[in-house]
Design an enzyme around this catalytic site. Structure first.
Site, PDB file in Angstrom:
ATOM      1  N   ASP A  92      52.807  17.927  44.537  1.00  0.00           N
ATOM      2  CA  ASP A  92      53.372  18.529  45.655  1.00  0.00           C
ATOM      3  C   ASP A  92      52.445  18.380  46.969  1.00  0.00           C
ATOM      4  OD1 ASP A  92      55.066  20.492  46.820  1.00  0.00           O
ATOM      5  OD2 ASP A  92      53.644  22.031  46.770  1.00  0.00           O
ATOM      6  N   SER A  93      52.975  18.867  48.149  1.00  0.00           N
ATOM      7  CA  SER A  93      52.053  18.891  49.120  1.00  0.00           C
ATOM      8  C   SER A  93      51.133  19.997  49.031  1.00  0.00           C
ATOM      9  CB  SER A  93      53.083  19.088  50.460  1.00  0.00           C
ATOM     10  OG  SER A  93      53.732  20.634  50.382  1.00  0.00           O
ATOM     11  N   HIS A 134      57.595  25.963  46.907  1.00  0.00           N
ATOM     12  CA  HIS A 134      56.696  27.111  47.330  1.00  0.00           C
ATOM     13  C   HIS A 134      57.463  28.672  47.276  1.00  0.00           C
ATOM     14  CE1 HIS A 134      54.338  24.138  49.041  1.00  0.00           C
ATOM     15  NE2 HIS A 134      53.327  25.241  49.630  1.00  0.00           N
ATOM     16  N   CYS A 139      62.844  24.774  47.814  1.00  0.00           N
ATOM     17  CA  CYS A 139      61.335  24.306  48.054  1.00  0.00           C
ATOM     18  C   CYS A 139      60.379  25.060  46.870  1.00  0.00           C
ATOM     19  CB  CYS A 139      60.908  24.953  49.239  1.00  0.00           C
ATOM     20  SG  CYS A 139      59.237  24.698  49.608  1.00  0.00           S
ATOM     21  N   CYS A 156      58.123  18.917  44.098  1.00  0.00           N
ATOM     22  CA  CYS A 156      58.248  19.204  45.603  1.00  0.00           C
ATOM     23  C   CYS A 156      59.606  18.641  45.985  1.00  0.00           C
ATOM     24  CB  CYS A 156      57.059  18.298  46.480  1.00  0.00           C
ATOM     25  SG  CYS A 156      57.576  18.478  48.265  1.00  0.00           S
ATOM     26  N   GLU A 176      51.553  28.904  51.793  1.00  0.00           N
ATOM     27  CA  GLU A 176      50.314  28.198  51.644  1.00  0.00           C
ATOM     28  C   GLU A 176      49.224  28.825  52.335  1.00  0.00           C
ATOM     29  OE1 GLU A 176      50.799  24.987  49.934  1.00  0.00           O
ATOM     30  OE2 GLU A 176      48.550  24.672  50.165  1.00  0.00           O
TER      31      GLU A 176
END
Ligand code: DGL
Length: 278
Positions: A12-13, A191, A189, A76, A157
């Protein structure tokens, strides 16, 4: 029976993919995971498809060639929208690639209680139209609406979740007209499951809140079984977590969302010398 004890690569990012890694660990506890968080390039959600695709290709190369992963999970949505079809075709016959979008589409179209679904995601995922296209093709009777919520992933994040700041930002998005009258909401997403309780309580539990972690873990389990890639029971293993840049928030948040202790290894895979530090 054939076994394969090589690890599963998940990327993932940033920390979002840990929601998927967590579900994979719970369902497939004997499997070994190599996680890559591309913190140097986070957020992906405001970048172009071409740039995200180049990151996803490089990370997959690292996971497959350097870490000998037997399967890659693109944990992601933005990278799945940008690079899944390309990676799947490039790696066909070599290793399976799993994305987070298709298992969610299956989940939604099979649920007869869903008539009007909202989708929240990064700008790039919404602009790619991938959810909208797949839902309308697979179930034309389904109503859907999509809203880009670009502040959410960077906010999470940075460690702002389940507090008054995340509540205010979230409410500002959820009250938008696009999300009126929905009976289910796709957290498109990885997150967003970290603020799932806040989202559910905004709707007073009257809207189904759908995240991809468990459906993706189940899909992975099925593919490993089908391809003869499952590991032996109780083989010695250790999960490893790589990041492209050290961030204190990654370490802190990761320790809340992953059931086992995490020690981070920084690796610059964009540099041929592979500078690694733990
Ligand atoms: N977790 C990623 C996703 O599922 C995106 C977060 C970002 O913008 O980097 O889309």
């Amino acid at each position: 029976m054939a076994y394969n004890n090589n690890p599963i690569g998940i990327f993932d990012s940033g920390i979002g993919g840990l929601t998927v890694a967590n579900a994979v660990t719970r369902l497939l506890h004997d499997e070994n995971i190599i996680y890559f968080g591309d913190t140097a390039h986070m957020p992906y959600g405001d970048k172009s498809i071409a740039l995200i695709k180049s990151y996803a290709v490089r990370i997959s190369k690292f996971l497959i060639e350097d870490q000998r992963c037997k399967a890659v999970v693109i944990a992601c949505n933005t990278a799945s929208a940008a690079a899944y079809e390309y990676l799947r075709d490039e790696l066909k016959g070599q290793i399976p690639v799993i994305n987070v979008i298709d298992p969610m589409i299956e989940r939604v179209i099979e649920d007869s209680s869903i008539h009007n679904v909202g989708i929240i995601a990064t700008k790039t995922t919404i602009a790619s139209g991938v959810y909208q296209e797949k839902l309308s093709r697979r179930k034309p009777s389904l109503k859907f609406s999509a809203l880009a919520t670009p502040l959410l992933a960077p906010m999470i994040e940075e460690g702002f979740y389940n507090n008054s700041i995340s509540k205010a930002v979230l409410e500002n998005y959820l009250k938008q007209p696009e999300l009126k009258n929905i009976d289910a909401l796709i957290l498109a997403c990885t997150h967003y499951p970290m603020i799932k309780h806040q989202i559910a309580s905004y709707y007073h539990e009257s809207v189904q809140i759908l995240d991809s972690a468990e459906v993706v873990a189940r899909k992975l389990k099925m593919i490993l079984a089908k391809e003869g890639l499952e590991c032996e029971k109780d083989h010695v293993h250790q999960d490893q977590f790589f990041v492209s840049d050290f961030t204190t928030s990654f370490e802190k948040t990761a320790s809340h969302f992953y059931p086992k202790p995490i020690s981070l290894i920084k690796t610059n895979i964009w540099d041929n010398n592979f500078d690694q530090q733990s």
